[in-house]
Structure formats: structure tokens, C-alpha cells
Design a protein around this motif. Structure first.
Motif, short mmCIF file in Angstrom:
data_model
loop_
_atom_site.label_atom_id
_atom_site.label_comp_id
_atom_site.label_asym_id
_atom_site.label_seq_id
_atom_site.Cartn_x
_atom_site.Cartn_y
_atom_site.Cartn_z
N ALA A 80 62.11 11.89 43.41
CA ALA A 80 62.38 11.71 41.98
C ALA A 80 61.14 11.19 41.26
N VAL A 81 60.45 10.22 41.87
CA VAL A 81 59.23 9.69 41.27
C VAL A 81 58.15 10.78 41.23
N ALA A 82 58.04 11.55 42.32
CA ALA A 82 57.04 12.63 42.37
C ALA A 82 57.30 13.67 41.30
N ALA A 83 58.58 14.03 41.10
CA ALA A 83 58.92 15.02 40.08
C ALA A 83 58.59 14.51 38.68
N TRP A 84 58.88 13.25 38.42
CA TRP A 84 58.56 12.67 37.12
C TRP A 84 57.06 12.64 36.89
N GLN A 85 56.31 12.25 37.93
CA GLN A 85 54.85 12.21 37.82
C GLN A 85 54.28 13.62 37.61
N PHE A 86 54.86 14.60 38.29
CA PHE A 86 54.36 15.97 38.18
C PHE A 86 54.52 16.49 36.75
N ARG A 87 55.59 16.07 36.09
CA ARG A 87 55.86 16.56 34.72
C ARG A 87 55.05 15.82 33.67
N HIS A 88 54.77 14.54 33.89
CA HIS A 88 54.19 13.73 32.82
C HIS A 88 52.73 13.32 33.06
N ALA A 89 52.28 13.30 34.32
CA ALA A 89 50.91 12.88 34.59
C ALA A 89 49.94 14.06 34.47
N PRO A 90 48.67 13.78 34.28
CA PRO A 90 47.68 14.86 34.20
C PRO A 90 47.66 15.70 35.48
N LEU B 188 50.31 8.80 44.05
CA LEU B 188 49.77 9.00 45.39
C LEU B 188 50.81 8.65 46.45
N VAL B 189 51.48 7.51 46.30
CA VAL B 189 52.49 7.10 47.28
C VAL B 189 53.65 8.09 47.29
N ALA B 190 54.13 8.49 46.11
CA ALA B 190 55.27 9.41 46.03
C ALA B 190 54.95 10.75 46.67
N TYR B 191 53.80 11.32 46.35
CA TYR B 191 53.41 12.61 46.93
C TYR B 191 53.20 12.50 48.43
N ALA B 192 52.51 11.43 48.85
CA ALA B 192 52.24 11.26 50.28
C ALA B 192 53.52 11.08 51.08
N THR C 168 57.62 13.16 54.83
CA THR C 168 59.01 13.53 55.11
C THR C 168 59.10 14.95 55.65
N GLY C 169 58.36 15.86 55.03
CA GLY C 169 58.34 17.24 55.53
C GLY C 169 57.84 17.32 56.96
N ALA C 170 56.81 16.54 57.29
CA ALA C 170 56.28 16.54 58.66
C ALA C 170 57.30 15.97 59.64
N PRO D 271 64.81 11.04 48.68
CA PRO D 271 65.26 11.28 47.30
C PRO D 271 64.62 10.35 46.27
N PHE D 272 64.39 9.11 46.64
CA PHE D 272 63.77 8.16 45.71
C PHE D 272 62.33 8.58 45.39
N PHE D 273 61.57 8.88 46.44
CA PHE D 273 60.17 9.25 46.22
C PHE D 273 60.06 10.64 45.59
#
Length: 309
Positions: free
Chosen positions: A68-78, A201-205, A210-212, A64-66
Motif C-alpha cells: 500500500a505504501v509502495a503504491a502510494w509512493q509510485f503515484r505521488h513521488a517523482p 526505498l523500504v516499501a519497494y525493497a 516478499t516476491g523472493a 499488504p502494508f508495504f
């Protein structure tokens, strides 16, 4: 007229050392928390669980922590390209799934102190990969650092072999495989991190990993295997929050304050803390041979980091 300027300069000169001290403190705390992962895993194994469940609970509780960071990055990062996403997927499987799984498997056979020292060799494996795959020359001081560090591993390995029997060979090989997998991850992220950013990179990875882990658990274990004691879930939560999520963000904060070389050298406190936490919590012996081997490993990695800088 110069008084305000002088006061500002004095305040700045006082703030920089303080900021550096805060950065080194964050790096030291992160190193101890990262290293405590082995201690938590050893405690979990005393409850009869295996590496598959230990890894799954760790990743699911940290997800959940990562996420949340991944979702924020997906919305705001290029936006990223399909190639970037594919590389992140491969590196996530290598660096946070395979590496972690081999590590937890190996911890079933070797001491926490030896495990941390083997993982501490990761920079040397990165160097060897660069020499063999990228044809980069290894300098004389780097060879010296490698010889010193691996001699230290031999000393600690001999001690574990006396105490743990033939299983130490298997455990040592698994953890070394974990270090190789993570070294491949680090080598592969060199170009990618400049485009993606370390946080994203860390959040997405971690989400890929986790899925694996969940897929592996569903294939190898029945869902009833999740029916474990509250102590297992409590330790797993500690493993997820204090040994996974928190040290990742503490390390990022430390790098922002003092830079990656200083953080890397501060990380040398990790193996030392593992040795003494293992003795305090797990009753693992602390011998002169182990301390000598640990000193050689950390000395070798220190020489290597100084040479790179």
C-alpha cells in the motif's frame, strides 16, 4: 507588545523537549519490537516449522502494508530511473530477503540473546566494509570500539557453546552472515536513499523481498506445507505486524523527531530486552557471563556511534 512573542517562545521551548521525549519513546518501542522477532521465531520453531515457512509467512502477512505504501509512493513521488529500480531490487534481495533468511536459519541453533547481539554488530561491519572497499581509514577509537564489542560477542558465544553444543558455530556463522548482508544493504543505500527517499526505498525493497520469499517457498516446499496450526498463523501475524511493519514506521517517526544518531543509540535497548524476554518467555538462562558480554557489545557500539557523531 512583547507578551504574545514571549508566550509563543515559552510554548515552543516546552514543546521541543516533549517532542524529543516522544521520539525517544517511539525509538525504544521500535527497538523492543524489532528484537522480539527472535522470540517469536523461537516460539514458532516449537511448532515444528522451519525457517523457510517462518520467513515466508512473515513477509506475506506484512506485504499488504508495504504494498500500500509502495503504491502510494509510485503515484505521488517523482519517477525513478531503471538503474534506481535495479539497485532497489538488488538491495531488497540482500537486505530483507537474504539477511532475514540467514537470521531465521541461525536462530534454530543459537539463543535469541546471542542472535540479537550479533546483529547489533552491523554498524561495525559497515565500518569494516568502508575501510576495505572504500579505503576509509579506521581511527584509533574505532578500533577500540571494535575490540570491545567483539570481545563481548566471544563471551556470550562461549556461554551458548557450553549450553547448545556444536550447532552454535553454525548458528553464529549464519546470523553473522545475516549481519554482513544487512551491512551491505546499508552501505548500498547511502547514495540511493537521498534520491528515492527512505519510505519508498523500504516499501519497494520489502515488496522485492516478499516476491523472493514466495518464489523460494514454492521451489523448496509443497503448497501443502501451508497447512499449519492456527497458533503458527497467529504468531506469524504478530511477527509481521509488531516485529516488522510497526517498528519500521515507528523508527521513521522517531528519526523525524530526534534524528538518526539518537535513534541509533536508543536502539541499544534492543539486545537488553531480548535477553530478558528470552529468559521470561523461552526460559533461556541469564548468566553473569552473558550480561558482561552484552555490556561490552553495547559499550563498543556506543563508542562507535559517539565517534561517528
Amino acid at each position: 507588545m512583547n507578551r504574545p512573542s514571549s508566550a509563543a517562545e515559552a510554548a515552543l521551548s516546552a514543546a521541543v523537549p516533549l517532542n524529543a521525549r516522544h521520539g525517544l519513546a517511539l525509538a525504544a518501542i521500535a527497538a523492543v519490537f524489532f528484537s522480539a522477532k527472535a522470540i517469536i521465531a523461537k516460539l514458532l520453531y516449537r511448532h515444528g516449522v522451519d525457517a523457510v515457512l517462518v520467513l515466508t509467512l512473515r513477509m506475506v502477512l506484512a506485504a499488504p502494508f508495504f504494498a500500500a505504501v509502495a503504491a502510494w509512493q509510485f503515484r505521488h513521488a517523482p519517477p525513478l530511473t531503471r538503474r534506481d529500480y535495479a539497485l532497489i531490487g538488488v538491495l531488497g534481495l540482500m537486505g530483507y530477503y537474504l539477511s532475514s533468511f540467514l537470521d531465521f536459519l541461525g536462530l534454530q541453533y543459537i539463543s535469541a540473546g546471542l542472535e540479537r547481539l550479533i546483529l547489533f554488530l552491523t554498524p561495525s561491519i559497515v565500518l569494516l566494509i568502508a575501510a576495505t572497499v572504500m579505503r576509509r581509514r579506521i581511527e584509533r577509537h574505532q578500533w577500540l570500539a571494535l575490540v570491545v564489542a567483539y570481545l563481548g560477542i566471544v563471551l556470550v558465544f562461549v556461554q551458548d557453546l557450553r549450553l547448545g553444543g556444536d550447532g552454535v558455530w553454525l548458528g553464529g556463522a549464519l546470523v553473522f552472515g545475516s549481519a554482513v548482508a544487512y551491512a551491505i544493504y546499508l552501505t548500498g543505500t547511502g547514495e540511493l536513499v537521498s534520491r528515492v527517499g527512505s519510505t519508498r526505498l523500504v516499501a519497494y525493497a520489502m515488496c522485492v523481498s516478499t516476491g523472493a520469499c514466495v518464489a523460494q517457498f514454492l521451489v523448496l516446499r509443497p503448497i501443502e506445507a501451508l497447512a499449519v496450526s492456527c497458533e503458527v498463523y497467529g504468531l506469524s501475524l504478530l511477527n509481521a505486524v509488531f516485529c516488522t511493519v510497526l517498528p519500521v514506521f515507528l523508527t521513521m517517526a522517531a528519526v523525524a523527531r530526534v534524528g538518526a544518531p539518537a535513534v541509533s543509540q536508543t536502539g541499544m535497548i534492543g539486545p537488553v530486552s531480548t535477553v530478558f524476554l528470552g529468559a521470561l518467555i523461552l526460559d533461556e538462562p541469564v548468566t553473569g557471563l552473558q550480561l558482561a558480554g552484552s555490556a561490552l557489545v553495547m559499550g563498543g557500539m556506543y563508542l562507535l556511534s559517539r565517534g561517528r557523531r
